[in-house]
Design a protein around this motif. Structure first.
Motif, short mmCIF file in Angstrom:
data_model
loop_
_atom_site.label_atom_id
_atom_site.label_comp_id
_atom_site.label_asym_id
_atom_site.label_seq_id
_atom_site.Cartn_x
_atom_site.Cartn_y
_atom_site.Cartn_z
N MET A 1 52.16 32.35 -11.35
CA MET A 1 51.93 31.79 -11.73
C MET A 1 50.11 31.00 -10.57
O MET A 1 50.40 31.63 -9.97
N ALA A 2 49.21 31.01 -11.59
CA ALA A 2 48.48 30.54 -10.95
C ALA A 2 48.76 29.04 -10.20
O ALA A 2 49.30 28.18 -9.97
N ASN A 3 47.23 28.87 -9.36
CA ASN A 3 47.23 27.71 -8.62
C ASN A 3 47.43 26.51 -9.24
O ASN A 3 47.04 26.13 -10.29
N ASN A 4 47.93 25.56 -8.53
CA ASN A 4 48.29 24.30 -8.99
C ASN A 4 47.68 23.23 -8.87
O ASN A 4 47.60 22.05 -8.81
N MET A 5 46.75 23.72 -7.77
CA MET A 5 45.43 22.90 -7.56
C MET A 5 44.20 22.79 -7.50
O MET A 5 43.94 22.84 -8.75
N ARG A 6 44.25 21.25 -8.61
CA ARG A 6 43.28 21.55 -9.99
C ARG A 6 41.80 21.20 -8.97
O ARG A 6 41.41 20.77 -7.99
N PRO A 7 40.62 22.29 -9.57
CA PRO A 7 39.60 22.27 -8.97
C PRO A 7 38.75 21.22 -9.14
O PRO A 7 39.02 20.44 -9.56
N ALA A 8 38.30 20.93 -7.97
CA ALA A 8 36.84 19.74 -7.97
C ALA A 8 36.31 19.30 -8.63
O ALA A 8 35.93 18.50 -9.14
N ASP A 9 35.52 21.10 -9.09
CA ASP A 9 34.97 20.64 -10.35
C ASP A 9 35.24 21.18 -11.39
O ASP A 9 34.39 20.86 -12.72
N MET A 10 36.87 20.68 -11.98
CA MET A 10 37.38 20.28 -13.10
C MET A 10 36.82 19.30 -13.94
O MET A 10 36.72 18.36 -13.67
N LYS A 11 36.38 19.49 -15.05
CA LYS A 11 35.63 18.62 -15.77
C LYS A 11 36.59 17.68 -16.06
O LYS A 11 37.97 18.45 -17.02
N ARG A 12 36.81 16.62 -16.95
CA ARG A 12 37.64 16.21 -17.56
C ARG A 12 37.64 16.21 -18.83
O ARG A 12 36.56 15.95 -19.87
N ILE A 13 38.85 16.32 -19.41
CA ILE A 13 39.25 16.66 -20.91
C ILE A 13 38.97 15.21 -21.66
O ILE A 13 40.08 14.63 -21.61
N ASN A 14 37.86 15.15 -22.08
CA ASN A 14 38.37 13.74 -23.22
C ASN A 14 37.18 13.74 -24.07
O ASN A 14 36.88 12.61 -24.39
N THR A 15 36.94 14.34 -24.72
CA THR A 15 36.07 15.38 -25.87
C THR A 15 36.97 16.11 -26.09
O THR A 15 37.29 17.25 -25.60
N PRO A 16 36.51 16.04 -28.10
CA PRO A 16 37.33 17.40 -28.69
C PRO A 16 36.80 18.48 -28.59
O PRO A 16 37.39 19.43 -28.16
N ASP A 17 34.67 19.21 -27.43
CA ASP A 17 34.61 19.94 -27.26
C ASP A 17 35.62 20.57 -26.28
O ASP A 17 35.83 21.61 -26.30
N LEU A 18 35.29 19.64 -25.91
CA LEU A 18 36.25 20.44 -24.04
C LEU A 18 37.98 20.74 -24.30
O LEU A 18 37.99 21.18 -23.75
#
Length: 326
Positions: free
Chosen positions: A1-18
């Motif tokens: 299973m992948a790392n469970n820590m959210r990357p600091a530079d991960m963009k908030r998914i708040n648009t259909p494109d993202l």
């Protein structure tokens, strides 16, 4: 299973494109992890498990086996919606288990809230285990773990009660939305084409209506609860309140009140309307609902729900009251 820590530079998914970019990324990751193996998912019909199901169907199709357990404590139409959306519309490999009688028989005469919760949670694990043992070639277990679950449980989360499965299953976990917050999960759900009523579903307790049918659950009172809740949801939607009030539901307590119906004395249940607005669920305020809306809801419940003679509106904020009654 992948790392469970959210990357600091991960963009908030708040648009259909993202959301679409996230879906593409996770589809590739799931295919790489799973290969040609099968994946098992407990599909409750809640936001998290529904989004995971839709995402995995896009990634691996019939390799995903969804199990939906109807414990008889769902809101009106919810199990039917799961079957319609996933089996009929998305052609999912869905196992539907009608275990309502099994759960309600176990709950008969049980009035202590925590004992009710334990019975419902424990029996769910048993039913899910029984269904899992009927299947062959399952190597992976999908879960709707989201990022707040990880933060609140130090990386360990038994989501949808399936964390209690016996060790001999030895499943590898598939958790494609584990780094997302709830609003991001909803955004992904919309992008996957799930109906808004499912994606925007309100918080719903694991024991379902079992904690809103106060005291010992009876089938007739449970039916009154389910019908009154459906009326409340219909009328809040019609009044434009469904997306303005954070959570709303009805409660039916285990006592009767004197009333008058058709010129005769009646001895029936009250229905309590509960509606709250909150940011973090730690505190909650009660919204001021227009009197005409409350009056219409009251009229419909009294006319359409058997065994009810009063309708009440709970004005208690949190604190002192909790959001749920049990």
């Amino acid at each position: 299973m992948a790392n469970n820590m959210r990357p600091a530079d991960m963009k908030r998914i708040n648009t259909p494109d993202l959301a679409e970019a996230f879906i593409k990324e996770q589809v590739e990751a799931v295919r790489k992890q799973v290969g040609d193996k099968k994946v098992l998912l407990a599909l409750s019909g809640g936001v998290d498990s529904s989004v995971v199901a839709a995402l995995l169907i896009r990634a691996i199709g019939k390799q995903l086996v969804c199990v939906h357990v109807n414990h008889g404590l769902m809101r009106k139409g919810e199990s039917e919606q799961v079957v319609e959306v996933f089996r009929n519309q998305m052609d999912a490999n869905l196992v539907y288990v009608d275990a309502a009688d099994r759960f309600l028989d176990l709950l008969e005469g049980v009035d202590e809230p925590e004992r009710k919760r334990r019975i419902i949670g424990g029996e769910f694990i048993k039913v899910f285990e029984e269904e899992a043992r009927k299947l062959e070639g399952i190597d992976f277990l999908a879960q709707g773990t989201i990022y707040p679950d990880i933060l609140e449980s130090d990386g360990v989360k038994a989501h949808h009660n399936v964390g209690g499965l016996p060790d001999d299953f030895d499943f590898e976990l598939v958790e494609p939305v584990r780094l997302l917050f709830k609003d991001e999960v909803r955004c992904v759900g919309h992008a996957l084409g799930l109906p808004a009523s499912m994606v925007e579903r309100q918080p719903f307790p694991g024991p379902g209506l079992g904690v809103r049918c106060l005291g010992a659950i009876t089938r007739d009172r449970l039916a009154a609860l389910r019908e009154s809740d459906a009326i409340l949801r219909e009328e809040f939607a019609a009044a434009g309140l469904a997306d303005k009030v954070w959570q709303f539901f009805t409660v039916v307590p285990d006592f009767r009140s004197t009333g008058v119906r058709d010129g005769r004395r009646a001895f029936d249940w009250p229905v309590i309307i509960r509606a709250v607005n909150t940011v973090d669920a730690m505190t909650a305020a009660v919204p001021e609902i227009d009197w005409a809306v409350l009056k219409k809801i009251t009229g419909r419940i009294l006319a359409e729900v058997p065994g009810v003679c009063r309708v009440l509106y709970d004005l208690t904020p949190k604190p002192v009251g909790t959001i749920e009654w049990e």
